[in-house]
Design a protein around this motif. Structure first.
Motif, short mmCIF file in Angstrom:
data_model
loop_
_atom_site.label_atom_id
_atom_site.label_comp_id
_atom_site.label_asym_id
_atom_site.label_seq_id
_atom_site.Cartn_x
_atom_site.Cartn_y
_atom_site.Cartn_z
N ILE A 150 -13.82 -15.74 -1.82
CA ILE A 150 -15.20 -15.26 -1.98
C ILE A 150 -15.39 -14.01 -1.12
N LYS A 151 -15.54 -12.88 -1.79
CA LYS A 151 -15.70 -11.60 -1.11
C LYS A 151 -17.18 -11.24 -0.96
N THR A 152 -17.50 -10.58 0.14
CA THR A 152 -18.85 -10.05 0.33
C THR A 152 -18.86 -8.59 -0.06
N ILE A 159 -22.33 -20.26 1.57
CA ILE A 159 -21.10 -19.46 1.39
C ILE A 159 -20.20 -19.61 2.61
N TYR A 214 -22.12 -11.42 -3.49
CA TYR A 214 -20.83 -12.09 -3.37
C TYR A 214 -20.12 -12.12 -4.71
#
Length: 229
Positions: free
Chosen positions: A217-219, A200, A225
């Motif tokens: 791409i968000k955590t 990632i 994710y």
């Protein structure tokens, strides 16, 4: 909207006929194979969204066929078998099957399982036939295996591309690192969190203007994710 294509693999023509009728009446496109070798050939030449696979077949049994299918595709697989012992179910699922139905079965129950698997994997005809996915100014071209950001091509490794494709196909859905590992690497996760995290991070370095403040791409802390809808 066209319905997905379902491949029935069973050496018993009567069982294939029954399943075919129910699937066709529900609007599905249906393909048939009477052995594992024929099934693999169809999967290489046709767009199939789900496989109904019998365990007890000559030459190449369903367990062997399932393992071969998993080498070339992550298509959902529902296994059929007259064996009802728990160990047989575990064997089927551990080789890559997604669900298991014991014979004799109710065709209506099988149809419900088919629809549940297609919902679970997001395998509607629209999604599976979607060859280009757009996330703001990020473009993922599945057919060409090409990613561009602001019309500039970005070079991703096959694993990085597979992770990005998974998240992009399921916008808004949060995937835990174990789920990503199992779907992309096609093997049990084990201790996979660090492995996925590294990939990632590498993807973000390539597609993000500011990797520490990602747009794509968000955590979701403590969960996993996702890519926003």
């Amino acid at each position: 909207m066209n319905k997905p294509t379902v491949l029935i693999v069973d050496d018993d023509s009567e069982i294939r006929d029954v399943i075919h009728v129910y699937l066709r009446n529900d609007g599905f496109r249906v393909l048939e194979a009477d052995n594992g070798y024929a099934a693999l050939e169809l999967l290489r030449t046709e767009r199939v969204q789900l496989v109904v696979l019998d365990v007890m077949m000559p030459d190449m049994n369903g367990i062997q066929a399932c393992m071969k299918i998993r080498e070339i595709s992550d298509v959902p697989i529902i296994m059929l078998s007259a064996k009802q012992e728990e160990i047989d179910k575990i064997t089927g699922l551990s080789t890559g099957a997604d669900d298991y139905v014991a014979k004799p079965f109710s065709p209506l129950e099988l149809m419900a399982r088919v629809k549940a698997q297609l919902r679970r994997f997001g395998s509607t005809a629209k999604e599976d036939n979607e060859s280009v996915i757009y996330v703001n100014d990020l473009t993922v071209d599945i057919a060409k295996h090409r990613v561009t950001v602001k019309e500039k091509e970005v070079a991703l490794t096959p694993l990085e591309f597979a992770i990005l494709e998974l998240l992009a196909r399921h916008k808004g859905q949060v995937f835990h690192a174990d789920q990503i590992y199992e779907k992309v690497w096609k093997e049990p996760s084990g201790y996979s969190e660090n492995t996925v995290m590294v990939h990632i991070r590498n993807i973000r370095e390539k597609i993000e203007d500011h990797p520490r403040e990602p747009r794509y791409i968000k955590t979701v802390w403590g969960v996993g994710y996702k890519i926003e809808k």
